[in-house]
Design an enzyme around this catalytic site. Structure first.
Site, PDB file in Angstrom:
ATOM      1  N   GLU A  98       0.694  -0.921   0.188  1.00 57.91           N
ATOM      2  CA  GLU A  98      -0.249  -0.382  -0.294  1.00 57.91           C
ATOM      3  C   GLU A  98       0.865   1.052   0.152  1.00 57.91           C
ATOM      4  O   GLU A  98       1.330   1.495   0.869  1.00 57.91           O
ATOM      5  CB  GLU A  98      -0.944  -0.005   1.169  1.00 57.91           C
ATOM      6  CG  GLU A  98      -2.131   0.917   0.973  1.00 57.91           C
ATOM      7  CD  GLU A  98      -3.282  -0.405   0.257  1.00 57.91           C
ATOM      8  OE1 GLU A  98      -2.922  -0.122  -1.006  1.00 57.91           O
ATOM      9  OE2 GLU A  98      -3.303  -1.606   0.805  1.00 57.91           O
ATOM     10  N   SER A 120     -26.465   6.581 -16.245  1.00 56.62           N
ATOM     11  CA  SER A 120     -25.803   5.642 -15.614  1.00 56.62           C
ATOM     12  C   SER A 120     -27.313   5.020 -14.347  1.00 56.62           C
ATOM     13  O   SER A 120     -27.769   6.055 -14.099  1.00 56.62           O
ATOM     14  CB  SER A 120     -24.866   6.222 -13.974  1.00 56.62           C
ATOM     15  OG  SER A 120     -25.027   5.532 -13.349  1.00 56.62           O
ATOM     16  N   GLY A 125     -16.569   4.870  -2.552  1.00 56.01           N
ATOM     17  CA  GLY A 125     -16.055   5.685  -2.296  1.00 56.01           C
ATOM     18  C   GLY A 125     -15.448   4.984  -1.086  1.00 56.01           C
ATOM     19  O   GLY A 125     -14.576   5.111   0.438  1.00 56.01           O
ATOM     20  N   GLY A 162     -12.631   2.539  -1.440  1.00 58.17           N
ATOM     21  CA  GLY A 162     -11.714   1.681  -1.835  1.00 58.17           C
ATOM     22  C   GLY A 162     -11.000   0.606  -2.299  1.00 58.17           C
ATOM     23  O   GLY A 162     -10.309   0.352  -2.768  1.00 58.17           O
ATOM     24  N   SER A 186     -11.785   1.232  -5.682  1.00 58.68           N
ATOM     25  CA  SER A 186     -11.108   1.451  -7.485  1.00 58.68           C
ATOM     26  C   SER A 186     -12.324   1.768  -8.225  1.00 58.68           C
ATOM     27  O   SER A 186     -12.165   1.126  -9.724  1.00 58.68           O
ATOM     28  CB  SER A 186      -9.874   0.915  -7.581  1.00 58.68           C
ATOM     29  OG  SER A 186      -8.834   1.150  -7.190  1.00 58.68           O
ATOM     30  N   SER A 213     -13.483   4.162  -9.387  1.00 56.53           N
ATOM     31  CA  SER A 213     -13.174   5.200 -10.746  1.00 56.53           C
ATOM     32  C   SER A 213     -11.962   4.792 -11.549  1.00 56.53           C
ATOM     33  O   SER A 213     -12.227   4.590 -12.675  1.00 56.53           O
ATOM     34  CB  SER A 213     -12.781   6.996  -9.841  1.00 56.53           C
ATOM     35  OG  SER A 213     -11.327   6.130  -8.862  1.00 56.53           O
ATOM     36  N   ASP A 217      -4.480   1.171  -8.815  1.00 51.52           N
ATOM     37  CA  ASP A 217      -5.579   0.383  -8.889  1.00 51.52           C
ATOM     38  C   ASP A 217      -5.648   0.366 -10.341  1.00 51.52           C
ATOM     39  O   ASP A 217      -6.608  -1.006 -10.663  1.00 51.52           O
ATOM     40  CB  ASP A 217      -5.997   2.397  -9.024  1.00 51.52           C
ATOM     41  CG  ASP A 217      -6.515   2.616  -7.552  1.00 51.52           C
ATOM     42  OD1 ASP A 217      -5.375   1.704  -6.779  1.00 51.52           O
ATOM     43  OD2 ASP A 217      -6.507   3.591  -7.400  1.00 51.52           O
ATOM     44  N   TYR A 233      -3.811  11.920   0.986  1.00 46.31           N
ATOM     45  CA  TYR A 233      -3.163  11.516   0.072  1.00 46.31           C
ATOM     46  C   TYR A 233      -1.802  12.014  -0.356  1.00 46.31           C
ATOM     47  O   TYR A 233      -0.079  11.287  -0.446  1.00 46.31           O
ATOM     48  CB  TYR A 233      -3.630  11.329  -1.113  1.00 46.31           C
ATOM     49  CG  TYR A 233      -3.232   9.481  -1.766  1.00 46.31           C
ATOM     50  CD1 TYR A 233      -3.189   8.401  -1.820  1.00 46.31           C
ATOM     51  CD2 TYR A 233      -2.136  10.033  -3.025  1.00 46.31           C
ATOM     52  CE1 TYR A 233      -3.010   7.471  -2.829  1.00 46.31           C
ATOM     53  CE2 TYR A 233      -2.122   9.228  -3.737  1.00 46.31           C
ATOM     54  CZ  TYR A 233      -2.091   8.282  -4.061  1.00 46.31           C
ATOM     55  OH  TYR A 233      -1.443   7.467  -4.913  1.00 46.31           O
TER      56      TYR A 233
HETATM   57  C1  GLA Z   1      -5.558   4.966  -4.211  1.00 46.04           C
HETATM   58  C2  GLA Z   1      -4.116   5.081  -5.134  1.00 46.04           C
HETATM   59  C3  GLA Z   1      -3.201   4.165  -5.836  1.00 46.04           C
HETATM   60  C4  GLA Z   1      -2.362   3.934  -3.992  1.00 46.04           C
HETATM   61  C5  GLA Z   1      -3.235   3.359  -3.163  1.00 46.04           C
HETATM   62  C6  GLA Z   1      -2.691   2.874  -1.629  1.00 46.04           C
HETATM   63  O1  GLA Z   1      -5.912   3.844  -4.026  1.00 46.04           O
HETATM   64  O2  GLA Z   1      -5.207   5.455  -6.313  1.00 46.04           O
HETATM   65  O3  GLA Z   1      -2.952   5.101  -6.558  1.00 46.04           O
HETATM   66  O4  GLA Z   1      -1.600   4.427  -4.136  1.00 46.04           O
HETATM   67  O5  GLA Z   1      -4.838   4.534  -3.233  1.00 46.04           O
HETATM   68  O6  GLA Z   1      -1.458   2.072  -2.149  1.00 46.04           O
END
Ligand code: GLA
Length: 420
Positions: free
Chosen positions: A52, A92, A161, A163, A165, A167, A211, A260
């Site tokens: 991570e 959507s 939201g 985590g 992905s 997006s 991601d 971030y």
């Molecule tokens: C988010 C970011 C990724 C990565 C993770 C942490 O998902 O989009 O690029 O940095 O956080 O591992």
């Protein structure tokens, strides 16, 4: 990193949940446009097992593309002159307002106020990158033709939201739709980099490549060891008896993007002070690290160096079927990201503690960017019921919240199929 599309919460109404996203997307297309779609693009979510905040440090990570997917049913609109204008249009199930991108798309240096907002930014950003990089220009008879107009309908089972992905899944789905219609089959790494550029330069989130590479590079039954410097993806078989359980803690946080960016800057500061191109270049902290780094940068560097090593150790443990060793490494990763990298959160810590104490759990950690969202646990497949029965009340007692557990399979990356 920012969640598209539409409002937070479940992706479909209660009665609809059992209907696969692919079916919902096709139905939504027919309802919106009054004819049948010709193509279906499927794009998976991802969960990161370990590694991570290593991607933007040129390091290693070990994600899995999972069977929670975003689907777009679509059809080109230049086949019938009256069917549509020169746009990409996407409806959507989660937002009454469609995403509409005029063709040709805006120039890549268009200032933010003139860009789309919400989830439409991701659609527009991918189109902008495809046009700006000339990605479609060198394609046989379509040379110079660029983007083909299409209309589509989106349905998704990826929690927003959280985590996982959502997006990247959307970016890659749009990129694959556009390149397929233009007759192009770019390498998965090229598609991932294009989607990342859309997110970095158009949406404005300075994320790494984890991601997008995980989403496009998924392989059924395997985790993916990704070297974020060379962009090499090495499949790692997941032991048959091992369940990957994604725990959606139900927590969501604002301001994750700025934290971030702070972590990224702290890592870059550490690399500069240690005179290496990236923290990836260190296998251990130098003996004099404490005098060369401020305490924050020291903690960040310590985590990233250890986390890179854990990726190879987990990959090796999984490859030899040693779920217990893999689980211990996940827990060590959680402690590191909580104490040294400082991106865990109360619900994530509670979920990891409750999972670790439940029967059948080999190990758990928070996953993704951090602060809120999901944890991941490696669980003995034969003890899933006992795990769930113990986990749910323990997590609720600690947090007053209800978690949603997703027992996931590893699936293939973003794909496109003809519907007829
Ligand atoms: C988010 C970011 C990724 C990565 C993770 C942490 O998902 O989009 O690029 O940095 O956080 O591992």
């Amino acid at each position: 990193m920012t969640p598209p599309p539409g409002r937070p919460g479940s992706a479909a109404g209660p009665g609809e949940r059992a209907v696969p996203a692919a079916v919902r997307a096709v139905r939504a297309f027919v309802a919106a446009y009054g004819r049948e779609p010709t193509l279906l693009v499927r794009s998976p979510a991802r969960v990161n097992l370990i590694g991570e905040h290593t991607d933007y440090n040129d390091g290693l990570c070990l994600p899995v593309a999972i069977d929670r997917e975003l689907c777009i049913a679509l059809r080109r609109t230049d086949d019938v002159p009256t069917a549509g204008d020169a746009t990409l249009r996407l409806v959507s199930e989660q937002d009454p307002a469609p995403a509409v991108v005029g063709l040709p798309p805006p120039a890549a240096d268009t200032p933010p106020p003139a860009r789309a907002t919400g989830w439409a930014r991701y659609v527009q950003g991918v189109a902008v990158q495809l046009a700006a990089t000339g990605e479609l220009a060198a394609i046989g008879e379509l040379a110079g033709a660029g983007l083909v107009p299409w209309q589509g309908a989106l349905a998704s089972d990826i929690p927003l939201g959280a985590g996982l992905s959502s997006s990247a899944a959307l970016e890659l789905a749009v990129a694959v739709a556009c390149t397929h219609l233009a007759g192009s089959v770019p390498a998965p790494t090229e598609l991932a980099r294009l989607a990342q550029r859309a997110e970095n330069t158009w949406v404005g989130a300075a994320t790494g490549l984890l991601d997008q590479l995980a989403c496009v590079g998924g392989i059924a039954g395997h985790a993916l060891r990704i070297d974020c410097r060379t962009l090499t993806i090495t499949p790692v078989p997941l032991p048959a008896g091992l369940a990957v359980v994604v725990i959606d803690t139900g927590s969501r946080r604002e301001l994750v993007t700025s934290a971030y960016a702070d972590r990224r800057a702290e890592c870059e500061r550490a690399a500069r002070a240690l005179a290496v191109p990236a923290l990836r270049d260190l296998e251990a902290l130098p003996a004099d690290a404490a005098s060369r780094l401020d305490p924050v940068a020291l903690r960040r560097a310590r985590f990233v160096i250890a986390e890179n090593a854990r990726v190879d150790a987990v990959a090796e443990a999984l490859a030899r079927g040693d779920a217990e060793a893999a689980g211990r490494l996940l827990l060590a990763g959680h402690r590191g990201i909580r104490d040294d990298f400082e991106v865990s959160g109360p619900e994530l810590d509670a979920a990891v503690a409750a999972a670790q104490a439940a029967p059948g759990c080999f190990g758990a950690r928070m996953t993704g960017g951090g602060f809120a969202g999901c944890a991941v646990a490696l669980v003995d497949r034969t003890r899933l019921d006992a795990f769930t029965a113990a986990f749910e009340p323990a997590y609720s007692a600690r947090t007053g919240r209800e978690a949603v557990l997703h027992v996931c399979s590893a699936v293939a990356g973003t794909s496109v199929t003809a519907l007829r």
